[in-house]
Design an enzyme around this catalytic site. Structure first.
Site, PDB file in Angstrom:
ATOM      1  N   GLU A   1       0.852  -1.183   0.000  1.00  0.00           N
ATOM      2  CA  GLU A   1       0.000   0.000   0.000  1.00  0.00           C
ATOM      3  C   GLU A   1       0.895   1.244   0.000  1.00  0.00           C
ATOM      4  O   GLU A   1       1.738   1.408   0.881  1.00  0.00           O
ATOM      5  CB  GLU A   1      -0.885  -0.030   1.242  1.00  0.00           C
ATOM      6  CG  GLU A   1      -1.915   1.053   1.337  1.00  0.00           C
ATOM      7  CD  GLU A   1      -2.678   0.978   2.651  1.00  0.00           C
ATOM      8  OE1 GLU A   1      -3.212   2.033   3.062  1.00  0.00           O
ATOM      9  OE2 GLU A   1      -2.733  -0.109   3.269  1.00  0.00           O
TER      10      GLU A   1
ATOM     11  N   GLU B   1      -4.615   9.786   9.478  1.00  0.00           N
ATOM     12  CA  GLU B   1      -3.299   9.393   9.958  1.00  0.00           C
ATOM     13  C   GLU B   1      -2.930  10.025  11.297  1.00  0.00           C
ATOM     14  O   GLU B   1      -3.254  11.168  11.581  1.00  0.00           O
ATOM     15  CB  GLU B   1      -2.232   9.755   8.916  1.00  0.00           C
ATOM     16  CG  GLU B   1      -2.537   9.307   7.505  1.00  0.00           C
ATOM     17  CD  GLU B   1      -2.641   7.800   7.329  1.00  0.00           C
ATOM     18  OE1 GLU B   1      -2.505   7.059   8.319  1.00  0.00           O
ATOM     19  OE2 GLU B   1      -2.879   7.345   6.205  1.00  0.00           O
TER      20      GLU B   1
END
Length: 260
Positions: free
Chosen positions: A44, A55
């Site tokens: 990924e 994130e």
């Protein structure tokens, strides 16, 4: 079987995440090759973005470094095409945000992904209700748009799983990405709900997995594990010298999740 589904055909899947361009594209290419050699099932790749809302601090910092190195969407696509031309056989996925795809042009983005050798796309800021804006052009170009389910998705799992493709990304806890010493949420029941809703779709657990012990625990209850922050942390600490450290970490994860 799609290229994404192939990632689950050789046992429990190890899906590492890295941010492209951290610390530079040349190093990113070397890390991808190393992860592939050490048994990564699918890799990924995050496109550096100014507002990576899903994130935590570790990957947010990687996005900053990727942007500072001048890495663009075009660079990521070109890098993947070069890797595939060099013989890289491991399936590749892009992790990014809706604005990046919209800015490029949704249909054009999917077409460029396919031409560059990508097989899957992960958009963590796109809810199920808006999925068709991306899933229809993705399907037209042979790209799997990966669906995510989280602990808050319980009442919506059947709907999400019913038309999922590639695999389902099971988020182990609420909040942003990051390393954890242990995963305390009942992610196993989340995986079971997915399987009841769609017996054919594979599942991979992400968020919080940072060591071989936790990876093995998560692999026992799912079809694979996704590890990002721990790998990005290794890169942050070692920069252009990261490859041997990444290889060693990947080796321990693959051994842990595939041992009988």
């Amino acid at each position: 079987m799609t290229e994404t589904e192939r990632a689950f055909s050789a046992g429990k899947a190890f899906i590492p995440f890295i941010t492209a361009g951290d610390p530079d594209i040349k190093t990113t290419k070397s890390i991808i090759k190393a992860l592939s050699k050490e048994g990564a099932s699918l890799i990924e790749i995050g496109i550096p973005f100014s507002d990576p809302m899903a994130e935590g601090p570790v990957i947010q910092s990687a996005n900053v470094r990727g942007l500072q190195s001048g890495t663009t969407t075009a660079d990521v696509l070109r890098m993947a095409k070069e890797l595939k031309s060099d013989g890289l056989d491991t399936p590749l996925a892009i992790m990014t945000y809706a604005n990046v795809v919209f800015s490029y042009g949704t249909d054009e983005f999917m077409e460029a992904m396919k031409a560059s050798g990508f097989t899957a796309l992960i958009l963590p800021d796109v809810p199920y209700e808006e999925k068709k804006d991306f899933s229809i052009p993705a399907r037209q170009h042979g790209i799997d748009l990966i669906s995510l389910v989280a602990p808050t998705s319980r009442e919506r799992i059947r709907m999400i799983a019913s038309d999922a493709s590639g695999f389902i990304y099971c988020v182990s806890f609420l909040g942003v990405t990051g390393m954890r010493k242990a995963i305390s949420s009942d992610v196993g029941s989340l995986v079971e709900e997915v399987r009841k809703s769609n017996a054919k779709i594979k599942t991979a657990i992400g968020f919080g997995i940072s060591d071989a012990k936790t990876a093995a625990e998560m692999a026992r209850i799912s079809d694979g594990v996704i590890i990002g922050s721990r790998i990005v942390d290794i890169i942050a600490k070692n920069g252009r010298d990261s490859v041997p450290f990444i290889r060693e970490f990947a080796r321990t994860i693959v051994k842990a999740i595939r041992e009988e």
